[in-house]
Design an enzyme around this catalytic site. Structure first.
Site: not given
Length: 347
Positions: A122, A126, A220, A223, A186, A89
């Site tokens: 995104h 994390y 995603e 995307h 993705e 990402d």
């Protein structure tokens, strides 16, 4: 012919608002959503806006309690997959900006900016997960996995080399090939990782993290569809690039990507995670390779794979956040909550 791409002017007073071509065209660069070249751009814009979320809206309290009790194999997979996602990402944010520079149409530039912003979220998610569960030292270690895990390094180089070719030599051919790498990143490379998190949720483990993964998964999918549309529009405007050589490149690149993803799944999941059959994960990867090839307009590369072998996962991948919570099985609406009292039940 290797058509070189020209960057979009910041303003062109003599050009129309509605762009003349998707790339190497002319546009004033003034965005009027009622005067754009592609009819699908505005619905895509609304859908991407509707997906807006932030990590702060996820209450990690239950995951914090559960994480120390996970088996070591699940902890290891959890951290290494987070490390993988963080790298992918991160480069995706930068790649979206580079593509945006060459899209003549201002509406597509706007979509790329939203896409890049979602990738930043995104990546933040994390950090948010790790800061909730592990020490700062362990968090830093996870964000270095891309340097220290040989299998991870190999598959990451596969993507970054494809992106770098476009970044260093912006031609129509390199743009098309970079989009193929994007669809792999993705739409394929995330998916064995997603399956691991959904497997935990299926067993009522790390539900908050898996909810966040679902939000990312949903983004995603949008995307991938956006880049597929761009790919097809470029080929429509440059039909001389729709060649047998490009078709073979797509097939060869997807086959290599599938093998890299399978190697990663064998390394990270293998037969170590109770309840996940490695053969099903490998077929699942091939199933999505078929799906992405079909989206791009090509034939399946694994015709023997006709169904999703992880049938249970559909309940996690296709969640409509405005209808049903697949973890709690109750109706809920996706609404903003107070960040100082953001219990998961309130989402």
């Amino acid at each position: 012919m290797a058509y070189t791409l020209n960057k979009r002017d910041i303003m062109d007073k003599t050009a129309p608002n509605n762009s003349t071509k998707i790339i190497n065209g002319r546009s004033s660069n003034i965005l009027n959503w009622d005067d754009v070249r592609f009819s699908w751009a505005y619905p895509k814009y609304k859908k991407m806006l509707a997906n807006f979320w932030t990590p702060f809206e996820i209450n990690m309290s239950q995951d914090i309690k559960q994480y120390p009790n996970l088996p070591d194999e699940e902890k290891d997979a959890f951290l290494k997959i987070i490390g993988l996602l963080a790298l992918l990402d991160s480069i995706q944010t930068d790649y979206a900006g580079k593509v945006a520079d060459y899209l003549t149409d201002s509406s597509l530039n706007a979509l790329m900016i939203i896409l890049a912003q979602q990738e930043v979220i995104h990546n933040h998610s994390y950090s948010y997960v790790l800061s909730s569960l592990v020490s700062k030292q362990k968090q830093d270690e996870v964000f270095e996995f891309w340097r220290t895990e040989p299998i991870l390094e190999k598959r990451n180089d596969f993507i970054t080399d494809g992106y770098r070719a476009f970044a260093e030599d912006a031609t129509v051919d390199n743009l098309l090939k970079s989009v193929v790498f994007d669809v792999i990143l993705e739409g394929l490379f995330f998916y064995s990782g997603f399956a691991f998190f959904y497997h935990l949720a299926r067993n009522q483990k790390m539900v908050a993290t898996s909810t966040m993964i679902n939000y990312i998964n949903r983004d995603e999918q949008l995307h991938v569809d956006l880049f597929v549309r761009i790919y097809k529009e470029v080929l429509n405007e440059y039909p001389d690039h729709d060649t047998e050589e490009l078709t073979q490149f797509v097939y060869d690149t997807f086959r290599e990507a599938v093998q890299l993803e399978i190697d990663w799944a064998r390394h990270i999941i293998g037969n170590k995670i109770d309840g996940i059959l490695l053969q099903e994960v490998e077929d699942y990867i091939k199933f999505y390779a078929n799906t992405r090839c079909k989206q791009l307009g090509y034939e399946k590369i694994y015709p023997e794979i006709t169904k999703n072998p992880l049938r249970w996962i559909k309940a996690y991948e296709e969640v409509d956040l405005g209808k049903s919570d697949f973890f709690e099985q109750k109706s809920r609406q996706y609404t903003k909550v107070n960040f100082t009292d953001n219990g998961f039940d309130d989402l």
